[in-house]
Write an enzyme that holds these catalytic residues in place. Structure first.
Site, PDB file in Angstrom:
ATOM      1  N   GLY A   1      30.760   8.591  83.511  1.00  0.00           N
ATOM      2  CA  GLY A   1      29.506   8.130  82.930  1.00  0.00           C
ATOM      3  C   GLY A   1      28.845   9.107  81.992  1.00  0.00           C
TER       4      GLY A   1
ATOM      5  CE1 TYR B   1      28.023  -3.476  78.341  1.00  0.00           C
ATOM      6  CE2 TYR B   1      29.342  -2.278  76.734  1.00  0.00           C
ATOM      7  CZ  TYR B   1      29.238  -2.913  77.944  1.00  0.00           C
ATOM      8  OH  TYR B   1      30.322  -2.988  78.768  1.00  0.00           O
TER       9      TYR B   1
ATOM     10  CB  CYS C   1      32.767 -18.622  63.797  1.00  0.00           C
ATOM     11  SG  CYS C   1      34.129 -18.740  62.668  1.00  0.00           S
TER      12      CYS C   1
ATOM     13  CE1 TYR D   1      35.133   1.702  79.453  1.00  0.00           C
ATOM     14  CE2 TYR D   1      33.889   3.487  78.441  1.00  0.00           C
ATOM     15  CZ  TYR D   1      34.548   2.952  79.526  1.00  0.00           C
ATOM     16  OH  TYR D   1      34.629   3.674  80.690  1.00  0.00           O
TER      17      TYR D   1
ATOM     18  NE  ARG E   1      30.359   0.593  74.364  1.00  0.00           N
ATOM     19  CZ  ARG E   1      29.346   1.260  73.838  1.00  0.00           C
ATOM     20  NH1 ARG E   1      29.310   1.519  72.539  1.00  0.00           N
ATOM     21  NH2 ARG E   1      28.369   1.688  74.592  1.00  0.00           N
TER      22      ARG E   1
ATOM     23  N   PRO F   1      35.617  11.304  83.751  1.00  0.00           N
ATOM     24  CG  PRO F   1      36.148  13.128  82.392  1.00  0.00           C
ATOM     25  CD  PRO F   1      36.161  12.667  83.830  1.00  0.00           C
ATOM     26  N   GLY F   2      35.580   8.968  81.114  1.00  0.00           N
ATOM     27  CA  GLY F   2      36.410   8.096  80.288  1.00  0.00           C
ATOM     28  C   GLY F   2      35.937   8.222  78.854  1.00  0.00           C
ATOM     29  NE  ARG F   3      30.299   5.806  77.555  1.00  0.00           N
ATOM     30  CZ  ARG F   3      30.159   4.487  77.419  1.00  0.00           C
ATOM     31  NH1 ARG F   3      30.100   3.973  76.220  1.00  0.00           N
ATOM     32  NH2 ARG F   3      30.048   3.720  78.475  1.00  0.00           N
TER      33      ARG F   3
HETATM   34  C1  LIG Z   1      33.962   3.251  84.232  1.00  0.00           C
HETATM   35  C2  LIG Z   1      34.163   4.256  85.283  1.00  0.00           C
HETATM   36  C3  LIG Z   1      34.329   5.590  84.932  1.00  0.00           C
HETATM   37  C4  LIG Z   1      34.265   6.089  83.521  1.00  0.00           C
HETATM   38  O1  LIG Z   1      33.023   5.881  82.938  1.00  0.00           O
HETATM   39  P1  LIG Z   1      32.709   6.550  81.509  1.00  0.00           P
HETATM   40  O2  LIG Z   1      31.342   6.061  81.215  1.00  0.00           O
HETATM   41  O3  LIG Z   1      33.723   6.048  80.561  1.00  0.00           O
HETATM   42  O4  LIG Z   1      32.803   8.024  81.720  1.00  0.00           O
HETATM   43  C5  LIG Z   1      34.572   6.492  85.944  1.00  0.00           C
HETATM   44  N1  LIG Z   1      34.651   6.102  87.224  1.00  0.00           N
HETATM   45  C6  LIG Z   1      34.498   4.814  87.604  1.00  0.00           C
HETATM   46  C7  LIG Z   1      34.614   4.463  89.023  1.00  0.00           C
HETATM   47  C8  LIG Z   1      34.256   3.846  86.645  1.00  0.00           C
HETATM   48  O5  LIG Z   1      34.088   2.585  87.010  1.00  0.00           O
END
Ligand SMILES: *Cc1c(COP(=O)(O)O)cnc(C)c1O
Length: 472
Positions: free
Chosen positions: A287, A373, A400, A430, A369, A330-332
């Site tokens: 997150g 969002y 459209c 994402y 997104r 971390p993903g984002r």
């Molecule tokens: C989505 C998610 C993440 C990654 O969230 P980011 O906002 O991309 O860092 C990490 N852990 C869990 C369990 C998630 O659902």
């Protein structure tokens, strides 16, 4: 959030409409390093290059729209997270942000672990050679098949999300003669987003098991989470290694993690007191925010590592617990900043006194997104430099749907014309992973660039791909 507009300069400036924009940047050709991938630069000729390659050449070779990913930056971010957390913690990249076989190999080579949350993500991870013990399986409704494949493969962690799942995973592991390491995902009553968090006693969401019981304080741990711990500890085929908490997305302020860590440690303390076991792991989720526009000011991995490490150590010492092994997801924050989407401008519509609508050859099918969002993005003209005055613009797609907006408010040069290339930065997370075939759009390729070399890592869809699924 409506921000004030600059009083001077921009075209359409006499009646500035409501919007999310600030002053036009002093130089529309400048590229703020906060939102652009590491190797992006404007060349002396005026066009933008990434990894030493001119975007005009990339557009010619790979077409538009295309996601262009800076592999050097991706790997550097992996290393930054790895180094920041050090050998006593684990970094799990959240595959849902963007996953492909190449990405799995980069993660593997750079020493990261991987979160997956579906059979498809698990298959991709295993196919590309991620060792199963470095994979964690997430999800609030994992199917029996997904559970079986994960246990069979020997994933290092399954994060349990419901009472039914405790029974399912235990049953599957027992049948396969395994003892499956698991964590329990708890909801700590913290919902964090960007600059604020809400701490409540109760969670109204589908994920996790609540720490709080009905009517009791969220610190007490009388709720479903404590009951889940009791059940898991009684099952021989499950090895409870830790507690997991994920509190939100695009978070800049560490205060929410502080509350989360305190509440998770509270549960660990309770588990020790009640069951005589000290769980060796704690996962604080992902997150962490990134800069989508130059106004965003995210924390660096080393600051995040220090803040989280300090919080967990302090809370555990206060409770007299040995400090567990920390993991984060971390993903984002890894994938997001590493890519931009390259579009070609098709049409322009100047709405007098309002703004100019700039239509590009993609849209909500490659970046949902903004529509979903109300996300904010930035954009730049990248096929040339321009000395023209700033023009208040809205970059829209070709779908459209009037909500098909890519960048709601941006200043682009007033001499923008069909055929120009635009790039929207910070689309590495994402965007491709949430892409759709709406209007039978063909999902764009992901092109990885590194040291003057570009290669397709996910190819562009073709009409043949679309028609292949249409078997009626
Ligand atoms: C989505 C998610 C993440 C990654 O969230 P980011 O906002 O991309 O860092 C990490 N852990 C869990 C369990 C998630 O659902």
């Amino acid at each position: 959030m409506s921000r004030s507009a600059h009083p001077a300069g921009p075209r359409h400036a006499d009646v500035l409409p409501e919007g999310h924009y600030t002053a036009p940047p002093a130089d529309l050709n400048s590229l703020d390093p906060r939102v652009w991938a590491q190797t992006v630069e404007r060349t002396p000729e005026g066009a933008v290059a990434v990894g030493g390659l001119d975007v005009r050449r990339l557009a010619e070779e790979f077409g538009t729209p295309a996601y262009v990913m800076d592999e050097t930056d991706f790997r550097a971010r992996c290393r930054a997270w790895r180094d920041a957390f050090g050998p006593d913690a684990d970094v799990y990249y959240a595959g849902k942000a963007f996953l492909s076989r190449a990405v799995v190999r980069w993660l593997h080579e750079e020493g990261l672990n991987l979160d997956v949350c579906s059979g498809g993500e698990l298959a991709t991870a295993l196919d590309a050679g991620m060792p199963a013990e470095r994979i964690a399986l997430h999800g609030n409704n994992k199917s029996d098949e997904e559970i079986e494949r994960a246990v069979e493969a020997g994933v290092g962690r399954i994060v349990l999300d419901s009472f039914q799942e405790i029974a399912r995973v235990a049953h599957t592991a027992a049948r396969l003669g395994r003892r499956q390491p698991v964590q329990i995902r708890v909801t700590v009553g913290v919902e964090a987003h960007t600059h604020e968090f809400i701490a409540t006693a109760h969670e109204d969401q589908k994920f996790g098991l609540a720490l709080a019981g009905g009517g009791s304080s969220s610190e007490a741990g009388e709720g479903p989470a404590a009951e889940a711990v009791r059940r898991v500890l009684m099952l021989d085929s499950l090895e409870l290694t830790g507690i997991h908490s994920h509190i939100g997305s695009q978070i800049f302020d560490m205060a929410g993690f502080e509350v989360s860590a305190r509440r998770v440690v509270g549960l660990l303390t309770r588990i020790r007191d009640e069951h005589g076991v000290e769980l060796p792991e704690i996962d604080l989720g992902g997150g962490l925010g990134i800069a989508y526009t130059p106004e965003d000011d995210p924390r660096e991995p080393h600051e995040i590592a220090k803040a989280l490490g300090d919080i967990v150590t302090r809370e555990c010492e206060a409770a007299g617990l040995a400090v567990p092994r920390l993991s984060v997801e971390p993903g984002r924050a890894i994938a997001g900043p590493t890519a931009f989407t390259l579009y070609e401008v098709g049409t322009l519509k100047e709405l007098e006194g309002l703004r100019t609508y700039v239509s590009v050859d993609g849209g909500m099918s490659d970046n949902i997104r903004t529509a979903l969002y109300d996300a904010e993005y930035s954009v730049a003209l990248v096929s040339r430099a321009s000395a023209a005055e700033p023009m208040l613009s809205r970059v829209v797609g070709k779908h459209c749907e009037s909500g098909d907006i890519v960048v709601r408010d941006a200043f682009l040069p007033a001499d923008l014309a069909p055929g120009d290339l635009l790039a929207v930065p910070a689309t590495g997370a994402y965007c491709r992973s949430m892409a759709s075939n709406y209007n039978h759009a063909l999902r764009p390729p992901v092109v990885a660039v590194r040291d003057g070399q570009a290669r397709t890592i996910v190819r562009r869809e073709t009409e043949e791909d679309l028609l292949r699924l249409d078997v009626g």
